[in-house]
Design an enzyme around this catalytic site. Structure first.
Site, PDB file in Angstrom:
ATOM      1  N   ARG A  37       0.585  -0.605   0.376  1.00  0.00           N
ATOM      2  CA  ARG A  37       0.274  -0.031  -0.057  1.00  0.00           C
ATOM      3  C   ARG A  37       0.401   0.893  -0.052  1.00  0.00           C
ATOM      4  NH1 ARG A  37      -5.093  -1.473   3.872  1.00  0.00           N
ATOM      5  NH2 ARG A  37      -6.850  -2.778   2.372  1.00  0.00           N
ATOM      6  N   LYS A 199     -17.671 -19.524   3.424  1.00  0.00           N
ATOM      7  CA  LYS A 199     -18.666 -19.282   3.491  1.00  0.00           C
ATOM      8  C   LYS A 199     -19.970 -18.849   2.191  1.00  0.00           C
ATOM      9  CE  LYS A 199     -18.226 -19.330   8.270  1.00  0.00           C
ATOM     10  NZ  LYS A 199     -18.635 -18.648   9.596  1.00  0.00           N
ATOM     11  N   GLY A 379     -12.195  -5.016   1.826  1.00  0.00           N
ATOM     12  CA  GLY A 379     -13.464  -4.814   2.073  1.00  0.00           C
ATOM     13  C   GLY A 379     -14.178  -4.107   1.314  1.00  0.00           C
TER      14      GLY A 379
HETATM   15  C1  3PG Z   1      -8.604  -2.000   5.582  1.00  0.00           C
HETATM   16  O1  3PG Z   1      -7.601  -2.289   5.801  1.00  0.00           O
HETATM   17  O2  3PG Z   1      -9.578  -2.776   4.857  1.00  0.00           O
HETATM   18  C2  3PG Z   1      -8.753  -0.525   5.318  1.00  0.00           C
HETATM   19  O3  3PG Z   1      -7.458   0.424   5.575  1.00  0.00           O
HETATM   20  C3  3PG Z   1     -10.343  -0.251   6.270  1.00  0.00           C
HETATM   21  O4  3PG Z   1      -9.916  -0.498   7.460  1.00  0.00           O
HETATM   22  P1  3PG Z   1     -10.625  -0.991   8.354  1.00  0.00           P
HETATM   23  O5  3PG Z   1     -11.699  -1.510   8.061  1.00  0.00           O
HETATM   24  O6  3PG Z   1     -10.215  -0.965   9.516  1.00  0.00           O
HETATM   25  O7  3PG Z   1     -12.055  -0.094   8.469  1.00  0.00           O
END
Ligand code: 3PG
Ligand code: MG
Length: 405
Positions: A37, A199, A379
């Site tokens: 990153r 899952k 996410g």
């Molecule tokens: C991640 O690493 O997926 C992002 O930086 C978001 O972090 P978080 O899930 O703690 O909001």
């Protein structure tokens, strides 16, 4: 694609640029264990430096409980950040707002860089507080968001702040959005989605959305077991969700209605447990012994997915196809990864992948740099695959619309 401004569209010369980065990198004993990153952020910082901006980098790190936590200080990232931008010095402010931050920013000359302390040390960040966003906005004249991987969070430095200053996407955000748009919004067809993981229940929204978007859907990992069960196959002691078989049947029916061809495993590598050096066997999918566990896709399934890859012009991949953390159950995923790399190299496939486990599996297969695009988002990538609007992306389009008026 979401309409947003880029670094080419904004004037930053001599200006204080607030750069929202995602420096939420894995750190062990004070050492960054994966700097991807940081490395991917570097071109944005370098471009801003070349344009004569004063670069103020902001990020969250970990999940502090809304107050300062020395274990989650961004100080550990000063040196890795300096290394990523060719050894240039990075100043540090021990708070991301207030006098401390103002002093660090005021000391910057054009072309210099400062890093602010963890945004999440203030409760206002996660609360998307207008006051906290205003306190951040006071530090800069222009806002650049390069944190696609945090774009699913409606936090102050991502959402509210984008409305307070002229805003643009950084180069990494731009690249992520271009790649994801090319893969799902206006792709070359046929499109194949390769979805794995444990899952069905955690990927229901994703599967429903994807089924409406792609022409071919290949499913691996333990989630395939639940779909096999739904087709009346026995999966022995394999990880599966017996209470999800009705839902799984509905998904298969939906795929039929939407003309999405589903590819499920035809054969499997089975063993008595997930352990290195355990005895393994390859069996047809209707011959899984009642006391065995399915731990990887078999040779025929790899070939079947290979044929689908040959047919496809676009690939979206999320989730490993077997218990890849434990050899030899990484073989199926690695074999498919190598086929993807080969077809991409030959210019026959646009390949986009993302998600924490997926990236780890692609790294282990040594093909990260050979796919068209591997997202550093976890996410946010998943929410994109669920068809959701990401607050960080929406805020940049709002800002672009505002600027065009
Ligand atoms: C991640 O690493 O997926 C992002 O930086 C978001 O972090 P978080 O899930 O703690 O909001
Ligand atoms: Mg908004």
């Amino acid at each position: 694609m979401a309409n947003f401004r880029t670094l080419d569209d904004i004037d930053v010369r001599g200006k204080r640029v607030l750069l929202r980065a995602d420096l939420n990198v894995p750190v062990k004993d004070g050492v960054v264990t994966d700097a991807t990153r940081i490395e991917r952020l570097a071109p944005t910082i370098e471009t801003l430096i070349d344009k004569g901006a004063k670069v103020v980098v902001m990020s969250h790190f970990g999940r502090p409980k809304g107050g300062p936590d020395p274990a989650l200080s961004l100080r550990v990232l000063i040196v890795p950040l300096e290394t990523a931008i060719g050894g240039r010095k990075v100043a540090f402010a021990a708070d991301c707002i207030g006098e401390e931050a103002e002093r660090a920013v005021a000391a910057l000359q054009p072309g210099q860089v400062a890093l602010l302390e963890n945004l999440r040390f203030h409760k206002g960040e996660e609360a998307n507080s207008p006051d906290f966003a205003r306190a951040l906005a006071e530090l800069g004249e222009v806002y650049v968001d390069d944190a696609f991987s945090a774009a699913h969070r409606a936090h102050a430095s991502i959402e509210a702040l984008a409305h307070l200053l002229p805003a643009a996407a950084g180069k990494l955000m731009e690249a992520e959005l271009k790649a994801l748009t090319a893969a799902l919004e206006s792709p070359a067809r046929p499109v194949l989605a390769l979805i794995g993981g444990a899952k069905v229940s955690t990927k229901l929204d994703l599967l429903r959305f994807i089924i409406g978007k792609v022409d071919l859907l290949a499913i691996g990992g333990a989630m395939a077991n639940t779909l096999l069960l739904a087709q009346g196959k026995e999966v022995g002691r394999s990880l599966c969700e017996r209470d999800m078989t009705d839902t799984a049947r509905q998904l298969l029916a939906l795929a039929g209605e939407r003309n999405c061809r589903v590819i499920l495993p035809e054969d499997a590598v089975v063993a008595s447990e997930v352990a290195p050096r355990v005895a393994t066997r390859e069996v047809a999918i209707d011959r899984v012994p009642h006391d065995a566990m399915i731990l990887d896709i078999g040779t025929k399934t790899v070939a079947r997915i290979g044929a689908a890859l040959d047919e496809a012009r676009t690939l979206v991949w999320n989730g490993p196809l077997g218990a890849f953390e434990t050899a030899p159950f990484d073989r199926g995923t690695t074999a498919v990864a190598k086929l993807v790399a080969q077809l991409t190299r030959a210019g026959k496939l646009l390949s986009v992948a993302g998600g924490g486990d997926t990236v780890a599996a692609l790294a282990a297969a040594e093909v990260i740099d050979e796919l068209s695009y591997v997202s550093t988002a976890g996410g946010a990538f998943l929410e994109w695959l669920e068809g959701r609007e990401l607050p960080g992306v929406a805020a940049l389009s709002d800002a672009a619309r505002g600027a065009d008026k």
